[in-house]
Design a protein around this motif. Structure first.
Motif, short mmCIF file in Angstrom:
data_model
loop_
_atom_site.label_atom_id
_atom_site.label_comp_id
_atom_site.label_asym_id
_atom_site.label_seq_id
_atom_site.Cartn_x
_atom_site.Cartn_y
_atom_site.Cartn_z
N VAL A 1 -4.81 7.21 -2.63
CA VAL A 1 -3.84 6.12 -2.57
C VAL A 1 -4.35 5.05 -1.61
CG1 VAL A 1 -2.49 7.08 -0.65
CG2 VAL A 1 -1.37 5.60 -2.33
N ALA B 1 3.47 5.10 -1.09
CA ALA B 1 2.77 6.34 -1.48
C ALA B 1 3.77 7.46 -1.76
CB ALA B 1 1.81 6.76 -0.37
N LEU C 1 -4.08 14.59 -1.57
CA LEU C 1 -3.98 13.12 -1.54
C LEU C 1 -4.92 12.58 -0.48
CD1 LEU C 1 -2.40 10.64 -2.71
CD2 LEU C 1 -1.00 10.78 -0.64
N LEU D 1 -2.13 4.38 -7.02
CA LEU D 1 -2.39 5.81 -6.93
C LEU D 1 -3.43 6.14 -7.99
CD1 LEU D 1 -1.50 8.56 -5.66
CD2 LEU D 1 0.08 8.79 -7.59
#
Length: 252
Positions: free
Chosen positions: A30, A128, A143, A103
Motif C-alpha cells: 500500500v 489503508a 501488507l 492497494l
C-alpha cells in the motif's frame, strides 16, 4: 459517481477468470501519493473573509503571503474548498492537494483497490485500513508499506485484522539523537517474507509513475473529492489494462 462505476470497473477487470489467476490473495503493498488540486494557492483565503480584497476588481490580483500564518483550520480554497494545503516531506513546498491511495497485490503488481481522500498526516494509514476492510476475504495476509506507516496504533490495527505488517522501519533520530522506536518487532523482520515484501512494495511507485504523467493525474482538472476520486480510480483500472496483455501472453 453515485453508482461508483470506476470502483466497480476496477473490480470487474480483476474478476475476469484469466486475470484472477494472476492476482495474489496473500501478499499486498500500500502507498499514497499527492495529487495537486485544480486551485491556485492565491485562492487559499481565510474562512471568515478577513483577507478579502474589496478594493480590487481583479479576481486574479497579486497577493503577498510573506509572514502570513495559514492553516487548514483557518483557511480554505475559494476554488476547491475540499482541497487541503499539505506537504509530504521536509524541505518541500506546501500545495493545495488531495491524496491518492493504492492497494497492490505483490505477485504481478496489479492494483486491487484505490481511492482519494483529503490530504492529512493520517490519511495514508486511514485509507489503508479502509481498503483492507473492503477485502472480500478475511484470511491472513501480509501488507508491505514504507516508513510513513511505521506507527504503533496502525500496526496494532493491522494485527487485529489478521494482517502481518511488512513495514519499512522508520529510523529517524529524535531530537536527543536516539533512534525512533519502531512498531515492527524482530520476529517480523527476520522472516524471509519480510525481505521479499520490502522488495516487491517498491513496484507500487510504478503505478503512480504511470498514472501521473501518462493519465494526467499529477494535477487534476476536476474539483471535489468525489470527482477526483472517480478519475483516480478509473486511471488505476487503466494502469491494469495497459499491463494485462503482456501478463496474459506469458504461458502459465
Amino acid at each position: 459517481m453515485e453508482g461508483e462505476i470506476a470502483a466497480k470497473f476496477l473490480r470487474t477487470v480483476l474478476a475476469q477468470p484469466r486475470v484472477k489467476r494472476l492476482v495474489s490473495s496473500d501478499h499486498f503493498s500500500v502507498d499514497g501519493t499527492l495529487i495537486e488540486a485544480w486551485a491556485s494557492i492565491k485562492s487559499f483565503r481565510r474562512k471568515d473573509g478577513g483577507d478579502n480584497d474589496p478594493d480590487s476588481a481583479d479576481r486574479n490580483a497579486e497577493r503577498g503571503f510573506h509572514k502570513e500564518k495559514r492553516s487548514n483550520d483557518t483557511h480554505e480554497s475559494t476554488s476547491d474548498p475540499q482541497a487541503r494545503l499539505y506537504k509530504k516531506g521536509d524541505g518541500q513546498s506546501a500545495k493545495l492537494c488531495y491524496m491518492g491511495h493504492a492497494l497492490m497485490e505483490n505477485r504481478h503488481g496489479l492494483v486491487v483497490d484505490g481511492g482519494v481522500t483529503q490530504a492529512t498526516g493520517k490519511a495514508e494509514r486511514e485509507a489503508a485500513l479502509a481498503m483492507l476492510e473492503r477485502r472480500p476475504s478475511r484470511r491472513r495476509i501480509t501488507l508491505a508499506a514504507d516508513k510513513a506507516y511505521d506507527v504503533g496504533q496502525f500496526v496494532k490495527d493491522l494485527r487485529q485484522r489478521k494482517v502481518t505488517p511488512h513495514i519499512t522501519i522508520d529510523g529517524h533520530l529524535s531530537k536527543n539523537g536516539k533512534p525512533r522506536v519502531t512498531a515492527i518487532d524482530g520476529r517480523t523482520k527476520r522472516h524471509p517474507g519480510y525481505a521479499a515484501s520490502q522488495c516487491c512494495r517498491k513496484r507500487i511507485e510504478e503505478v503512480f509513475g504511470w498514472i501521473k504523467p501518462s493519465a494526467g493525474t499529477a494535477k487534476v482538472k476536476l474539483r471535489g473529492c468525489a470527482r477526483v476520486g472517480a478519475a483516480f480510480t478509473l486511471n488505476l483500472a487503466a494502469y491494469n489494462l495497459v499491463r494485462l496483455p503482456k501478463l496474459l501472453a506469458v504461458p502459465a
